[in-house]
Design an enzyme around this catalytic site. Structure first.
Site, PDB file in Angstrom:
ATOM      1  N   LEU A 131       3.973  16.523   4.367  1.00  0.00           N
ATOM      2  CA  LEU A 131       3.998  17.410   5.543  1.00  0.00           C
ATOM      3  C   LEU A 131       2.951  18.521   5.453  1.00  0.00           C
ATOM      4  CD1 LEU A 131       7.828  17.805   6.296  1.00  0.00           C
ATOM      5  CD2 LEU A 131       6.149  16.475   7.583  1.00  0.00           C
ATOM      6  N   HIS A 166       4.820   8.160  -9.217  1.00  0.00           N
ATOM      7  CA  HIS A 166       3.482   7.747  -8.807  1.00  0.00           C
ATOM      8  C   HIS A 166       2.868   7.141 -10.062  1.00  0.00           C
ATOM      9  CE1 HIS A 166      -0.650   8.633  -7.006  1.00  0.00           C
ATOM     10  NE2 HIS A 166      -0.919   8.362  -8.272  1.00  0.00           N
ATOM     11  N   ASP A 180       3.689   6.945   3.012  1.00  0.00           N
ATOM     12  CA  ASP A 180       2.734   7.787   2.283  1.00  0.00           C
ATOM     13  C   ASP A 180       1.810   8.499   3.285  1.00  0.00           C
ATOM     14  OD1 ASP A 180       1.338   9.115   0.327  1.00  0.00           O
ATOM     15  OD2 ASP A 180       0.450   7.328  -0.584  1.00  0.00           O
TER      16      ASP A 180
HETATM   17 ZN   LIG Z   1       1.371   8.857  -4.784  1.00  0.00          ZN
END
Ligand SMILES: [Zn+2]
Lengths: 429, 311
Positions: free
Chosen positions: A63, A179, A306
């Site tokens: 965001l 990640h 994403d």
């Molecule tokens: Zn990522």
């Protein structure tokens, strides 16, 4: 307010429901799902030829507020989410300041309450400053409303730190969202290592840079018993590791993005189009096919966007200097409909599983269903309309879409959040 | 006339374009041997050397080429460049457009940047080297030199030795050799190879000695010894022993085979001093060909045809 959704195809995999019926909503609660529901004085939404499903959730949204409001903010990002058919988003913590403590979570929760068009679930950082060193105050963040934890944007490089992070997260039963990027292997890589990196003379980001990190995190999840969710899986190898871990009973889930499902590295040639610069990078067509297969067989739990908004001047740089990422909230559902539902690869029930129910259970969010007595978080989809992805289409502040210029099939027309319209007749309310 | 507006990627050129450039360069080379080395051909045209990465050799070669064609040449040196002041390449392209220049030579440390420049301005673009990607005029001058020394290009076996993965020279020479029907072999340890050399069309050998007798050309790349992280070979000494060109290796090559190098050479590393100074090394011929080939490229891009090249 009483609302009657009339004559839509109601799909909820959790209830094993897929039939044409009516949905009655009173004071934000679903009170009746059935045929020929009559409700005097109700506002009627005609849903013939439309799909009604539990409100979609994006478990991977950037965001950008606070810190990068010129790219996106809570208002514009949730506006984009509503426009894309989502009734909720999970916001990643790599803002400025970083969302790594209770007060930052509280800021986001308050901002979302003031200006949000859809629900916002904050994801807190795993480590202070996303530095991969010391544990962030997960307990405090949970108390303020954080739903899960992630250092997204970076992999936690030190295995010992990751072990501590997962051990600690078990205290709260919280999901750790990883990640997966081994920096020693990835280095300065900007595109998939292989034919395209060789031809374009760009530093490669090898599949192994993801596979190694995925394998490590699965092993640590097994060791600690922590719930692990793998963000934006992009390689066939990583997907296979998830498949095998699930078979062993490890508490692991994963997501894939529309860009990794529907684009491959060839999209980069010959123009070095920075709209196609992603992290992890667009992979090979074989990886892409493996990810699509994973949607079908249940290895993939969620399609997540994403959503990574960037200003035009930032993407208009030399490929190596431009930031990674594409926007995604507004194109995800149309892409899924066009490329998977219209081609009979996925059913509507699969779509609801991958975009509404599966992602919520992966992150341990409160379930959203169409059962009577539930809060009315609902997405209504017109599967037949044509959508042109032009700059004017976007509600997001940023237009860095990898899918600009395409024409897609299908779009959300209504989004209800707690029985209130966030999107109505295709327009954000 | 060339079939392309820009020379960014060697594969922007057809085989006919490539041959036309080499043939035109031959006429220009003759001009460069005259006492007065100047033609009025590009009088009034503006050529900008936009060198955002320093390279005195390449810049000088382009500058000289422009001068010999009587073009107005402008230099944008790296230190004076706008990018340093936070202006983007797109801004620079727009500025140069406003100045109505005809041709821009871009040298930049980022791959793909000439493509970007071309998208934002009307001028013709010559890629003067972009990151690890390509350096097409280098490939052209190399072909010119091979053709001159060996009489033909088709069927030649050319070993390109060294840091293939970081080499824009290899990046454009390999596809150029494929276009003319030669056989490129890239040679070096796997640590110096790109992920998929086959994607460029090259054969791969990890040992120089195995392929040495087959080579018509041994093209020795410059080894970057200042590399800070992740040294790709144990020592310069070992590199030189395994992949360096020396007299013993030269003796194992065909009697008419030549040794090339894009310069500047690390004597004693990728090439021994004795080989560098031997008549079989054509390094200075390459430099000489560079000016002629760049004259031809500029001239043909700006609309000339081969027949009046020497007018
Ligand atoms: Zn990522």
């Amino acid at each position: 307010m009483t609302l009657l959704l009339r004559g839509g195809r109601v799909v909820d995999p959790g209830l094993e429901l897929d039939e044409v019926c009516d949905v009655l909503i009173e004071d934000g609660i679903i009170t009746k799902v059935g045929k020929d529901v009559v409700a005097a004085g109700a506002t009627v939404v005609e849903c013939a030829e439309k799909i009604i499903m539990p409100g979609l959730v994006d478990v991977h949204t950037h965001l950008r507020e606070p810190g990068f409001e010129y790219k996106e903010d809570v208002e514009s990002g949730t506006r984009a989410a509503a426009h894309g058919g989502f009734s909720a988003v999970c916001a990643m913590p790599n803002t400025n300041p970083i969302c790594d403590e209770g007060s930052a979570v509280r800021f986001l929760v308050e901002r979302a309450a003031e200006r949000g068009h859809v629900r916002v679930h904050p994801i807190g950082a795993l480590t202070v400053g996303l530095k991969g060193e010391s544990l962030a105050e997960m307990g405090d963040m949970i108390a303020e409303g954080a739903v899960a934890f992630s250092d997204d944007g970076k992999g936690v490089q030190d295995a010992g730190t990751m072990r501590r992070v997962m051990d600690y997260a078990v205290t709260f039963g919280a999901t750790v969202v990883c990640h997966c990027e081994d920096e020693a292997l990835v280095g300065k890589g900007v595109v998939n290592e292989g034919v395209v990196s060789t031809r374009l003379g760009l530093t490669g980001w090898p599949s192994a840079g993801e596979d190694v990190a995925v394998a490590r995190d699965i092993a640590i999840a097994e060791l600690t018993g922590c719930r692990l969710h793998l963000a934006h899986i992009s390689t066939a190898g990583a997907l296979q590791a998830v498949r095998e871990a699930k078979e062993r009973g490890v508490a692991v889930t994963c997501e894939v993005t529309p860009h990794h499902l529907f684009l491959d590295e060839d999209a980069l040639t010959p123009e070095y189009d920075t709209a196609m610069k992603m992290n992890p990078p667009l992979r090979t067509s074989a990886d892409r096919a493996a990810l699509v297969a994973g949607l079908k067989d249940g290895t993939v739990d969620a399609i997540a966007t994403d959503h990574a908004p960037h200003a035009a001047h930032e993407k208009a740089l030399e490929f190596e200097l431009a930031p990674f990422g594409t926007t995604g909230l507004e194109t995800a559902l149309p892409l899924v409909i066009t490329n998977l539902v219209a081609k009979d690869t996925l059913t509507w029930s699969d779509v609801a599983r991958l975009m509404a129910t599966g992602p919520r259970s992966a992150l341990n969010l409160p379930p959203v269903t169409l059962a009577e007595g539930s809060v009315a978080d609902i997405t209504i989809i017109d599967p037949e309309c044509r959508v042109e992805i032009t700059p004017a289409f976007f509600e997001s502040k940023s237009g860095n879409s990898a899918f600009l210029g395409t024409t897609l099939l299908g779009k959300a027309t209504e989004v209800l959040v707690g029985g209130r319209f966030a999107l109505r007749n295709g327009k954000v309310v | 006339m060339l079939s392309t507006r820009h020379i960014i990627d060697i594969e922007d050129l057809t085989l006919a374009d490539l041959t036309l450039i080499l043939d035109t360069a031959e006429s220009f080379k003759e001009v460069n041997e005259r006492r007065i080395k100047k033609l009025p051909t590009l009088r009034g045209r503006t050529i900008v050397n936009l060198f955002l990465e320093p390279s005195t050799r390449t810049r000088t070669s382009f500058e000289l080429a422009a001068k010999r064609l009587s073009a107005d040449g402008i230099n944008f040196a790296a230190s004076a460049s706008a990018t340093v002041k936070g202006e983007s390449l797109v801004d620079t392209a727009e500025t140069l457009s406003a100045m109505a220049c005809d041709l821009v030579i871009l040298r930049h440390k980022y791959a793909g940047s000439p493509r970007m420049l071309a998208k934002h301005m009307d001028a013709h673009i010559i890629n003067g080297g972009d990151g690890m990607h390509q350096h097409p005029t280098q490939a052209l001058l190399d072909l010119f030199t091979m053709r001159e020394r060996l009489g033909h290009l088709e069927g030649l076996t050319v070993g390109i030795v060294g840091d293939i993965s970081h080499s824009r020279v290899a990046g454009s020479l390999v596809p150029a050799l494929k276009m003319v029907g030669a056989r490129p072999i890239v040679i070096g340890p796997p640590t110096l190879m790109p992920a998929r050399p086959d994607a460029l069309g090259a054969e791969v050998s990890y040992t120089l000695d195995d392929v040495l007798p087959e080579l018509d050309v041994a093209y020795m790349l410059r080894i970057q010894m200042e590399r800070a992280e992740g040294m790709p070979f144990p020592s310069v000494r070992e590199y030189s022993r395994l992949w360096g060109m020396n007299e013993a290796r030269l003796a194992r090559m065909r009697p008419d085979a030549i040794v090339m190098h894009p310069g500047p050479m690390n004597r004693g590393v990728e090439i021994s001093s004795a080989v560098a100074d031997s008549p079989r090394a054509v390094v200075l011929d390459q430099v000489n060909a560079g000016v002629a080939v760049r004259m031809a490229a500029m001239y043909l891009l700006l609309g000339g045809d081969a027949s009046d090249a020497t007018a």
